[in-house]
Design a protein around this motif. Structure first.
Motif, PDB file in Angstrom:
ATOM      1  N   ALA A 185      26.414   0.804  21.631  1.00  0.00           N
ATOM      2  CA  ALA A 185      27.066  -0.341  21.721  1.00  0.00           C
ATOM      3  C   ALA A 185      25.616  -0.693  22.252  1.00  0.00           C
ATOM      4  O   ALA A 185      25.449  -1.441  23.201  1.00  0.00           O
ATOM      5  CB  ALA A 185      28.293  -0.319  21.962  1.00  0.00           C
ATOM      6  N   SER A 226      26.566  -1.815  16.209  1.00  0.00           N
ATOM      7  CA  SER A 226      26.340  -0.549  16.687  1.00  0.00           C
ATOM      8  C   SER A 226      24.943   0.563  16.427  1.00  0.00           C
ATOM      9  O   SER A 226      24.331  -0.864  15.391  1.00  0.00           O
ATOM     10  CB  SER A 226      27.765  -0.151  15.652  1.00  0.00           C
ATOM     11  N   PHE A 282      27.773   6.276  17.785  1.00  0.00           N
ATOM     12  CA  PHE A 282      26.763   4.214  17.924  1.00  0.00           C
ATOM     13  C   PHE A 282      26.961   4.424  19.018  1.00  0.00           C
ATOM     14  O   PHE A 282      27.677   4.378  19.908  1.00  0.00           O
ATOM     15  CB  PHE A 282      27.105   3.458  17.132  1.00  0.00           C
ATOM     16  N   TRP A 299      20.129  -2.021  13.498  1.00  0.00           N
ATOM     17  CA  TRP A 299      21.948  -2.327  14.169  1.00  0.00           C
ATOM     18  C   TRP A 299      22.118  -1.714  12.717  1.00  0.00           C
ATOM     19  O   TRP A 299      21.799  -1.899  11.293  1.00  0.00           O
ATOM     20  CB  TRP A 299      22.511  -2.647  14.048  1.00  0.00           C
TER      21      TRP A 299
END
Length: 237
Positions: free
Chosen positions: A150, A172, A148, A212
């Motif tokens: 950030a 994420s 993922f 996200w």
């Protein structure tokens, strides 16, 4: 008051477990765990091709999550596929679009996660940018493989989303596409590079999409907001 039941749309993929390797309806367990932690009861919703199925499901739910997953079929928004747009799932597109129609008809609270936000935009007549790195010249939104990205997002003051998660938060993400146009939705969060990271419908109904993955991190505000809205919906039936 009973815990609200939250439907979660699922993948339909080739999978392996134990001695088995076959087609399976599945979803990362983080989704169900996050709903449970927020006080809801998760219910998995695999793609169904039965007339009236989406309406029947919506009548029994208190809230709905359109989960992450594969790219939306470009033909759904009258576009040719980008070379990096692959693996779309027509059965899932059709199911989730039908669920969104049914949810709107009864006023069901909805949260779209990643692909889910994109499906919501396409249903509303919007369009997608099919490969974000073409626009921002970096891969931070989807570093590749199972990792993922950030990033930090900034929310719009006074929005429902800001009231749930605050002015800024680290999230994420794992998306190489993003929403370009979104009729009927207000843009309510952006990344530093300008990428739209969240949108919400006007009015009292909880109808929010985020790029996200709130299920992967401590994002109690967003999921708790959905569960609260679902509980209120249940109480008002």
């Amino acid at each position: 008051m009973p815990a609200p039941v939250i439907g979660l749309t699922t993948y339909r993929e080739d999978a392996a477990w134990g001695v088995w390797q076959q087609r399976a309806d599945l979803l990362p367990a983080q989704y169900a765990a996050a709903v449970e932690a927020a006080g809801g009861v998760p219910l998995l919703l695999p793609p169904v091709d039965v007339p009236g199925a989406a309406d029947a499901v919506a009548e029994r739910l208190d809230g709905l999550v359109i989960s992450g997953g594969a790219d939306v079929e470009p033909g759904r928004y009258d576009a040719e596929p980008h070379p990096r747009t692959t693996g779309w799932r027509p059965d899932r597109d059709a199911w989730e679009l039908a669920l969104l129609d049914a949810a709107e008809a009864v006023g069901l609270p909805v949260l779209g996660v990643c692909r889910g936000m994109q499906v919501m935009a396409v249903r509303a007549g919007g369009t997608l940018d099919q490969h974000v790195p073409d626009l921002v010249e970096h891969e931070q939104h989807s570093p590749g493989g199972p990792e993922f990205g950030a990033i930090e997002v900034t929310t719009t003051p006074g929005s429902r989303l800001a009231g749930l998660v605050g002015d800024r938060l680290a999230v994420s993400c794992h998306h190489h596409q993003s929403v370009r146009t979104h009729p009927g939705f207000a843009p309510v969060a952006h990344a530093a590079d300008g990428t739209l990271e969240a949108m919400e419908a006007n009015g009292e109904r909880f109808c929010v999409g985020v790029q996200w993955h709130p299920e992967t991190a401590v994002d109690v505000g967003l999921l708790a907001g959905l569960v609260r809205a679902a509980a209120a919906y249940n109480a008002d039936r």
